[in-house]
Motif scaffolding. Structure first.
Motif, PDB file in Angstrom:
ATOM      1  N   VAL A  43       0.850  -1.186   0.000  1.00 24.17           N
ATOM      2  CA  VAL A  43       0.000   0.000   0.000  1.00 24.17           C
ATOM      3  C   VAL A  43       0.885   1.236   0.000  1.00 24.17           C
ATOM      4  N   SER A  44       0.622   2.138  -0.926  1.00 21.71           N
ATOM      5  CA  SER A  44       1.306   3.424  -0.918  1.00 21.71           C
ATOM      6  C   SER A  44       0.237   4.506  -0.987  1.00 21.71           C
ATOM      7  N   CYS A  45       0.605   5.722  -0.621  1.00 19.10           N
ATOM      8  CA  CYS A  45      -0.391   6.789  -0.601  1.00 19.10           C
ATOM      9  C   CYS A  45       0.239   8.093  -1.077  1.00 19.10           C
ATOM     10  N   ASP A  46      -0.633   9.001  -1.485  1.00 17.25           N
ATOM     11  CA  ASP A  46      -0.185  10.320  -1.909  1.00 17.25           C
ATOM     12  C   ASP A  46      -1.358  11.276  -1.788  1.00 17.25           C
ATOM     13  N   PHE A  47      -1.078  12.539  -1.546  1.00 18.28           N
ATOM     14  CA  PHE A  47      -2.129  13.544  -1.552  1.00 18.28           C
ATOM     15  C   PHE A  47      -2.272  14.063  -2.975  1.00 18.28           C
ATOM     16  N   LEU A  48      -3.455  14.563  -3.295  1.00 12.49           N
ATOM     17  CA  LEU A  48      -3.732  15.052  -4.649  1.00 12.49           C
ATOM     18  C   LEU A  48      -4.029  16.542  -4.568  1.00 12.49           C
ATOM     19  N   ALA A  49      -3.002  17.359  -4.395  1.00  9.85           N
ATOM     20  CA  ALA A  49      -3.182  18.804  -4.263  1.00  9.85           C
ATOM     21  C   ALA A  49      -3.656  19.389  -5.586  1.00  9.85           C
ATOM     22  N   ASP A  50      -4.684  20.220  -5.506  1.00 12.80           N
ATOM     23  CA  ASP A  50      -5.212  20.851  -6.718  1.00 12.80           C
ATOM     24  C   ASP A  50      -5.068  22.373  -6.679  1.00 12.80           C
TER      25      ASP A  50
ATOM     26  N   SER B 163      -4.950   9.557  -2.487  1.00 16.13           N
ATOM     27  CA  SER B 163      -5.159   8.258  -3.107  1.00 16.13           C
ATOM     28  C   SER B 163      -4.301   7.218  -2.400  1.00 16.13           C
ATOM     29  N   PHE B 164      -4.803   5.988  -2.399  1.00 15.60           N
ATOM     30  CA  PHE B 164      -4.097   4.848  -1.809  1.00 15.60           C
ATOM     31  C   PHE B 164      -3.984   3.799  -2.891  1.00 15.60           C
ATOM     32  N   ASN B 165      -2.777   3.365  -3.166  1.00 14.01           N
ATOM     33  CA  ASN B 165      -2.528   2.373  -4.207  1.00 14.01           C
ATOM     34  C   ASN B 165      -2.222   1.037  -3.552  1.00 14.01           C
ATOM     35  N   ILE B 166      -2.985   0.017  -3.936  1.00 14.68           N
ATOM     36  CA  ILE B 166      -2.836  -1.320  -3.365  1.00 14.68           C
ATOM     37  C   ILE B 166      -2.407  -2.266  -4.462  1.00 14.68           C
ATOM     38  N   LYS B 167      -1.337  -2.995  -4.204  1.00 15.43           N
ATOM     39  CA  LYS B 167      -0.864  -4.028  -5.132  1.00 15.43           C
ATOM     40  C   LYS B 167      -0.884  -5.333  -4.359  1.00 15.43           C
TER      41      LYS B 167
END
Length: 127
Positions: free
Chosen positions: A106-113, A121-125
């Motif tokens: 699991v990795s994550c990142d903020f989506l600044a606009d 977002s959270f990415n799951i592999k």
């Protein structure tokens, strides 16, 4: 835990069981996380779930309340957002392990606009 709620319950164990799941069962586990688990923790469902049906899932929360107060244009806020996101990232990893998806990355990142930093977002592999 019965996460299907229908005539054919899906039984998954955490406690050290190595359960191999097909793609459909993995998707059901991630849906449970997005709907039920996220609602218990954040009082709302994940806003968007995307998958390639090959073990990769992207969960998007467009207004994570823990990130709402961060100023959108400051570098220190970006560092703070990454630190804050480490906790829900760990919650996701633990929940997936309890549902039988051990070894999920699991990795994550903020989506600044430019207006807000509350989107992430959270990415799951799944291995």
């Amino acid at each position: 835990a019965n996460i299907a709620g229908g005539n054919n319950p899906i039984i998954m164990g955490g406690g050290g069981h190595n359960t191999t799941m097909d793609a459909k069962t993995q998707l059901e586990a991630v849906k449970f996380l997005c709907k039920e688990f996220w609602t218990e923790v954040f009082r709302k469902q994940i806003d968007k779930l995307q998958t390639n049906h090959r073990g990769v899932f992207v969960l998007k929360d467009l207004e994570l309340k823990w990130l709402r107060r961060l100023p959108p244009d400051e570098e220190s806020a970006r560092v703070g957002a990454i630190r804050i996101l480490a906790f829900p990232c760990g919650l996701i990893r633990g929940a997936l392990a309890c549902l039988g998806l051990n070894g999920a990355v699991v990795s994550c990142d903020f989506l600044a606009d430019g207006r807000t930093m509350a989107s992430c977002s959270f990415n799951i592999k799944v291995k």
